[in-house]
Design a protein around this motif. Structure first.
Motif, PDB file in Angstrom:
ATOM      1  N   VAL A  10      36.921  35.516  34.509  1.00  0.00           N
ATOM      2  CA  VAL A  10      37.428  36.886  34.395  1.00  0.00           C
ATOM      3  C   VAL A  10      36.267  37.872  34.325  1.00  0.00           C
ATOM      4  O   VAL A  10      36.271  38.907  35.002  1.00  0.00           O
ATOM      5  N   SER A  13      34.672  38.243  37.720  1.00  0.00           N
ATOM      6  CA  SER A  13      35.543  39.036  38.584  1.00  0.00           C
ATOM      7  C   SER A  13      35.395  40.526  38.278  1.00  0.00           C
ATOM      8  O   SER A  13      35.291  41.349  39.186  1.00  0.00           O
ATOM      9  N   LYS A  17      33.838  43.602  40.733  1.00  0.00           N
ATOM     10  CA  LYS A  17      34.572  44.838  41.025  1.00  0.00           C
ATOM     11  C   LYS A  17      33.761  46.065  40.619  1.00  0.00           C
ATOM     12  O   LYS A  17      33.744  47.062  41.333  1.00  0.00           O
ATOM     13  N   ALA A  81      34.893  37.062  44.773  1.00  0.00           N
ATOM     14  CA  ALA A  81      36.041  37.663  44.087  1.00  0.00           C
ATOM     15  C   ALA A  81      37.334  36.965  44.493  1.00  0.00           C
ATOM     16  O   ALA A  81      38.191  36.689  43.650  1.00  0.00           O
ATOM     17  N   GLU A  85      39.668  34.883  41.960  1.00  0.00           N
ATOM     18  CA  GLU A  85      41.082  35.239  41.817  1.00  0.00           C
ATOM     19  C   GLU A  85      41.968  34.022  42.071  1.00  0.00           C
ATOM     20  O   GLU A  85      42.948  33.796  41.366  1.00  0.00           O
ATOM     21  N   SER A  89      44.431  32.238  39.304  1.00  0.00           N
ATOM     22  CA  SER A  89      45.879  32.221  39.533  1.00  0.00           C
ATOM     23  C   SER A  89      46.493  30.909  39.064  1.00  0.00           C
ATOM     24  O   SER A  89      47.689  30.842  38.825  1.00  0.00           O
ATOM     25  N   GLN A 107      40.117  43.136  50.750  1.00  0.00           N
ATOM     26  CA  GLN A 107      39.607  43.733  49.518  1.00  0.00           C
ATOM     27  C   GLN A 107      38.487  44.725  49.831  1.00  0.00           C
ATOM     28  O   GLN A 107      38.386  45.770  49.205  1.00  0.00           O
TER      29      GLN A 107
END
Length: 114
Positions: A10, A13, A17, A81, A85, A89, A107
């Motif tokens: 996390v 990620s 971003k 990324a 992700e 998931s 993205q």
């Protein structure tokens, strides 16, 4: 162990971003018109080696010129990324590299649109 791995994923990620948003912000600060780009192409190439340059036409953004190094880094970040992700998931399924690349492209496009 699994919980700490998820926390790390996390955080990675989020960092990716943030880096993408900083890239976009820096691009917005370095802008040139299409006419200027045409007249000063050599200078544009040199400027793009330091930071991405946004090209505008009629006051609207139409392109971004960036160094190959920045471009390759952006591609890797988007792929990372997408992989993170998928891992987060919990439903990674089979590894489909084409789907991962397509998601990374989307993205990247979404980041440029915002």
């Amino acid at each position: 162990m699994l919980e700490s791995t998820l926390i790390i994923l996390v955080i990675l990620s989020i960092l990716i971003k943030i880096d993408t948003l900083n890239f976009i912000k820096n691009t917005m600060e370095n802008t040139i018109t299409a006419t200027q780009a045409k007249q000063e192409f050599g200078e544009l190439i040199l400027r793009s080696q330091k930071s991405p340059v946004q090209v505008t036409k009629n006051g609207k953004p139409v392109a971004v010129i960036l160094s190959d190094t920045d471009y390759q880094q952006m591609k890797k970040q988007n792929l990372r990324a997408a992989l993170i992700e998928g891992e987060l998931s919990g439903d990674a399924g089979e590894l489909d590299i084409q789907a991962i690349k397509e998601k990374a492209r989307k993205q990247m496009a979404d980041a440029q649109d915002s």
